[in-house]
Design a protein around this motif. Structure first.
Motif, mmCIF file in Angstrom:
data_model
loop_
_atom_site.group_PDB
_atom_site.id
_atom_site.type_symbol
_atom_site.label_atom_id
_atom_site.label_comp_id
_atom_site.label_asym_id
_atom_site.label_seq_id
_atom_site.Cartn_x
_atom_site.Cartn_y
_atom_site.Cartn_z
ATOM 1 N N CYS A 93 2.563 -6.841 -8.984
ATOM 2 C CA CYS A 93 1.940 -8.178 -9.175
ATOM 3 C C CYS A 93 1.053 -8.716 -8.432
ATOM 4 O O CYS A 93 0.566 -7.771 -7.287
ATOM 5 C CB CYS A 93 3.287 -9.092 -8.821
ATOM 6 S SG CYS A 93 3.031 -10.701 -8.319
ATOM 7 N N LYS A 94 -0.503 -8.909 -8.479
ATOM 8 C CA LYS A 94 -1.741 -9.034 -8.413
ATOM 9 C C LYS A 94 -2.286 -11.399 -7.909
ATOM 10 O O LYS A 94 -1.643 -11.510 -8.831
ATOM 11 C CB LYS A 94 -2.444 -8.474 -8.484
ATOM 12 C CG LYS A 94 -2.453 -7.008 -8.450
ATOM 13 C CD LYS A 94 -3.537 -6.362 -9.049
ATOM 14 C CE LYS A 94 -3.442 -5.005 -9.028
ATOM 15 N NZ LYS A 94 -4.406 -4.438 -10.335
ATOM 16 N N ILE A 95 -2.179 -11.451 -6.394
ATOM 17 C CA ILE A 95 -2.626 -12.133 -6.430
ATOM 18 C C ILE A 95 -4.366 -12.086 -6.602
ATOM 19 O O ILE A 95 -4.846 -11.137 -5.862
ATOM 20 C CB ILE A 95 -2.252 -13.478 -4.929
ATOM 21 C CG1 ILE A 95 -1.267 -13.247 -5.070
ATOM 22 C CG2 ILE A 95 -3.745 -14.217 -4.730
ATOM 23 C CD1 ILE A 95 -0.420 -14.343 -3.595
ATOM 24 N N VAL A 96 -4.863 -12.834 -7.851
ATOM 25 C CA VAL A 96 -6.510 -12.830 -7.487
ATOM 26 C C VAL A 96 -6.558 -14.150 -7.227
ATOM 27 O O VAL A 96 -6.637 -15.669 -7.751
ATOM 28 C CB VAL A 96 -6.711 -12.105 -8.890
ATOM 29 C CG1 VAL A 96 -8.583 -12.882 -9.410
ATOM 30 C CG2 VAL A 96 -5.879 -11.296 -8.642
ATOM 31 N N ASP A 97 -8.588 -14.096 -6.742
ATOM 32 C CA ASP A 97 -8.954 -15.549 -6.579
ATOM 33 C C ASP A 97 -10.698 -14.572 -6.546
ATOM 34 O O ASP A 97 -11.024 -13.639 -5.956
ATOM 35 C CB ASP A 97 -8.622 -16.529 -4.931
ATOM 36 C CG ASP A 97 -8.863 -15.594 -4.050
ATOM 37 O OD1 ASP A 97 -9.737 -14.614 -3.696
ATOM 38 O OD2 ASP A 97 -8.361 -16.625 -3.317
ATOM 39 N N ALA A 98 -11.639 -16.001 -6.020
ATOM 40 C CA ALA A 98 -13.144 -15.403 -5.848
ATOM 41 C C ALA A 98 -13.247 -14.695 -4.956
ATOM 42 O O ALA A 98 -14.575 -14.020 -5.328
ATOM 43 C CB ALA A 98 -14.113 -16.967 -6.091
ATOM 44 N N HIS A 99 -12.663 -14.302 -3.933
ATOM 45 C CA HIS A 99 -13.146 -13.555 -2.904
ATOM 46 C C HIS A 99 -11.979 -12.875 -3.224
ATOM 47 O O HIS A 99 -12.371 -11.525 -1.848
ATOM 48 C CB HIS A 99 -13.055 -14.314 -1.423
ATOM 49 C CG HIS A 99 -13.537 -15.440 -2.127
ATOM 50 N ND1 HIS A 99 -15.190 -14.859 -1.904
ATOM 51 C CD2 HIS A 99 -14.173 -16.510 -2.111
ATOM 52 C CE1 HIS A 99 -16.568 -16.115 -1.865
ATOM 53 N NE2 HIS A 99 -15.567 -17.247 -1.609
ATOM 54 N N ASN A 100 -10.540 -12.832 -3.576
ATOM 55 C CA ASN A 100 -9.467 -11.898 -2.863
ATOM 56 C C ASN A 100 -9.191 -11.403 -4.349
ATOM 57 O O ASN A 100 -8.605 -11.893 -5.275
ATOM 58 C CB ASN A 100 -8.451 -12.170 -1.720
ATOM 59 C CG ASN A 100 -8.987 -12.796 -1.283
ATOM 60 O OD1 ASN A 100 -9.722 -12.328 0.698
ATOM 61 N ND2 ASN A 100 -9.798 -13.983 -0.996
ATOM 62 N N GLU A 101 -8.250 -9.989 -3.803
ATOM 63 C CA GLU A 101 -7.253 -9.466 -5.695
ATOM 64 C C GLU A 101 -6.452 -8.784 -4.074
ATOM 65 O O GLU A 101 -6.442 -7.543 -3.488
ATOM 66 C CB GLU A 101 -7.571 -8.156 -5.973
ATOM 67 C CG GLU A 101 -6.965 -7.857 -7.118
ATOM 68 C CD GLU A 101 -6.862 -6.797 -7.832
ATOM 69 O OE1 GLU A 101 -6.840 -5.730 -7.668
ATOM 70 O OE2 GLU A 101 -8.349 -7.229 -8.222
ATOM 71 N N VAL A 102 -4.843 -9.206 -3.858
ATOM 72 C CA VAL A 102 -4.001 -9.003 -3.241
ATOM 73 C C VAL A 102 -2.951 -8.374 -3.816
ATOM 74 O O VAL A 102 -2.529 -8.946 -5.006
ATOM 75 C CB VAL A 102 -3.555 -9.998 -2.284
ATOM 76 C CG1 VAL A 102 -2.487 -9.522 -1.213
ATOM 77 C CG2 VAL A 102 -4.834 -10.743 -2.024
ATOM 78 N N GLU A 103 -2.432 -7.227 -3.058
ATOM 79 C CA GLU A 103 -0.935 -6.981 -3.541
ATOM 80 C C GLU A 103 -0.790 -6.290 -2.588
ATOM 81 O O GLU A 103 -0.516 -5.777 -1.786
ATOM 82 C CB GLU A 103 -1.521 -5.348 -4.929
ATOM 83 C CG GLU A 103 -2.443 -4.378 -4.224
ATOM 84 C CD GLU A 103 -2.312 -3.481 -5.415
ATOM 85 O OE1 GLU A 103 -1.453 -3.139 -6.345
ATOM 86 O OE2 GLU A 103 -3.333 -2.938 -4.799
#
Length: 216
Positions: free
Chosen positions: A128-138
């Motif tokens: 599961c990942k959070i993605v936005d214009a500046h970050n990819e988080v897992e």
């Protein structure tokens, strides 16, 4: 199976449009005002849910209901956020991977709660990942080995111990390599590393590790 959740934080539409051109998903879940982003991106969700207290245009619900998209409505006074409800629903579908757009923004409380959803899924063995214009988080849990490809442009690769120490960290192919290292929650040792080889490897033995690939 890959699932996209679009929720009601901040979504950079230009970034999201380019990102979605490169990705394919089997299900698209719109959570509350995430439905507005789906509409702006000309993307038809397969599922809609939420209490819709932050959806400015309720006519959108009618639009997608008429198109046959199922809508699950929850009361405004409830125990869990709309993003939590969307992730829980996605989990029931037994996906291999979940990507969340709109999980970050001006509300730090929501952002932290959404990062907690990554831990929730990681414990279930679901990427599961959070993605936005500046970050990819897992979040990685327990004994793990994972390879990462060097990104285009300058991207920072940061590691933060999540909810306790992380042990046995090996980093190969990074600007700052590490061998059998340990990170603790209050230590900034893992911030702003970079991948320097074509492929880099991260290994860990115990704990929960927040991995953030970030651009300025």
């Amino acid at each position: 199976m890959r699932i996209l959740i679009v929720t009601g934080g901040k979504v950079d539409l230009e970034f999201a449009g380019k990102y979605l051109e490169q990705e394919q998903f089997d299900r698209i879940i719109a959570a509350d005002s995430g439905l507005s982003y789906c509409n702006k991106l000309n993307m038809v969700p397969t599922d809609i849910l939420g209490d819709f207290d932050s959806l400015d245009n309720n006519k959108l619900l009618e639009k997608y209901e008429k198109a046959g998209v199922p809508v699950r409505t929850f009361p405004t006074r409830k125990d869990y956020t709309d993003t939590h409800l969307a992730v829980s629903y996605a989990k029931e579908l037994k996906p291999d991977e979940i990507i969340i757009l709109g999980a970050t923004g001006t509300r730090l409380d929501h952002t932290l709660a959404n990062i907690g959803m990554l831990e929730y899924m990681a414990e279930e063995g679901i990427v599961c990942k959070i993605v936005d214009a500046h970050n990819e988080v897992e979040i990685l849990c327990g004994k793990t080995e994972k390879n990462y490809k060097k990104p285009e442009g300058k991207t920072f690769f940061s590691l933060i111990a999540w909810n306790g120490p992380v042990t046995g960290i090996d980093l190969e192919g990074f600007s700052y390599p590490l061998k059998n290292g340990m990170l603790e929650t209050a230590i900034s040792l893992g911030i702003s590393n970079e991948i320097v080889d074509q492929y880099a490897t991260l290994r860990m033995k115990t704990g929960k590790l927040l991995v953030i690939q970030a651009r300025d």
